[in-house]
Structures are given as C-alpha cells and as structure tokens.
Scaffold this motif. Sequence first.
Motif, PDB file in Angstrom:
ATOM      1  N   ARG A   1       0.993  -1.247   0.091  1.00  0.00           N
ATOM      2  CA  ARG A   1       0.004  -0.183   0.050  1.00  0.00           C
ATOM      3  C   ARG A   1       0.794   1.409  -0.139  1.00  0.00           C
ATOM      4  NH1 ARG A   1      -5.017  -0.002   4.406  1.00  0.00           N
ATOM      5  NH2 ARG A   1      -4.828   1.109   3.405  1.00  0.00           N
TER       6      ARG A   1
ATOM      7  N   THR B   1       0.929   5.244   1.120  1.00  0.00           N
ATOM      8  CA  THR B   1      -0.059   5.830   1.778  1.00  0.00           C
ATOM      9  C   THR B   1       0.851   7.037   2.509  1.00  0.00           C
ATOM     10  OG1 THR B   1       0.962   4.909   4.310  1.00  0.00           O
ATOM     11  CG2 THR B   1      -1.286   4.154   3.011  1.00  0.00           C
TER      12      THR B   1
ATOM     13  N   TYR C   1       6.406  13.737   7.573  1.00  0.00           N
ATOM     14  CA  TYR C   1       4.808  13.385   7.079  1.00  0.00           C
ATOM     15  C   TYR C   1       3.816  15.132   6.911  1.00  0.00           C
ATOM     16  CZ  TYR C   1       0.003  11.613   8.356  1.00  0.00           C
ATOM     17  OH  TYR C   1      -1.864  11.551   7.369  1.00  0.00           O
TER      18      TYR C   1
END
Length: 72
Positions: A36, A38, A52
């Motif tokens: 995934r 993300t 982030y």
Amino acid sequence: MFDILTLLQSLLPEIKVTTMRQLSSFVMAMLVMSGRVTMLGISRWAGIGGSYRTVMRFFQTFILWGMIVLDE
C-alpha cells in the motif's frame, strides 16, 4: 529509474523549486515501496526532508497541470 527524474526536470519552469524537490523525493519513494502507498509510507521511504507533515503540505499544494506543457 532516473529517467523519470529527468522527465520531471522539464516541469521546473512551471513549478516552484521546493515543490519540485518534494515531488522528486516522493516519486523515488513510491517507486521503491511495495504494498500500500500511503502518506505515512511515503514519509518513511522519502528519507531526509520527507516528514509526514511535508507530505501533507505537498498534497495540499495547488499545481496548474493544464498550464504545464512537456516538450518532446
């Protein structure tokens, strides 16, 4: 893989240098990721300068993709 970064350099006249640096870092991170994709995964694989919060700022940046013309 580095051919992609060369292609991204043609976007430089239309995109800010900071946005371009982030885009290059995130593209390389997404190419080496498995599973995934993300924002947290991108921030982990992006390395230095890919926190982030930086990923969040990048995805909130408004880019006029219609104004960008790629020369072939």
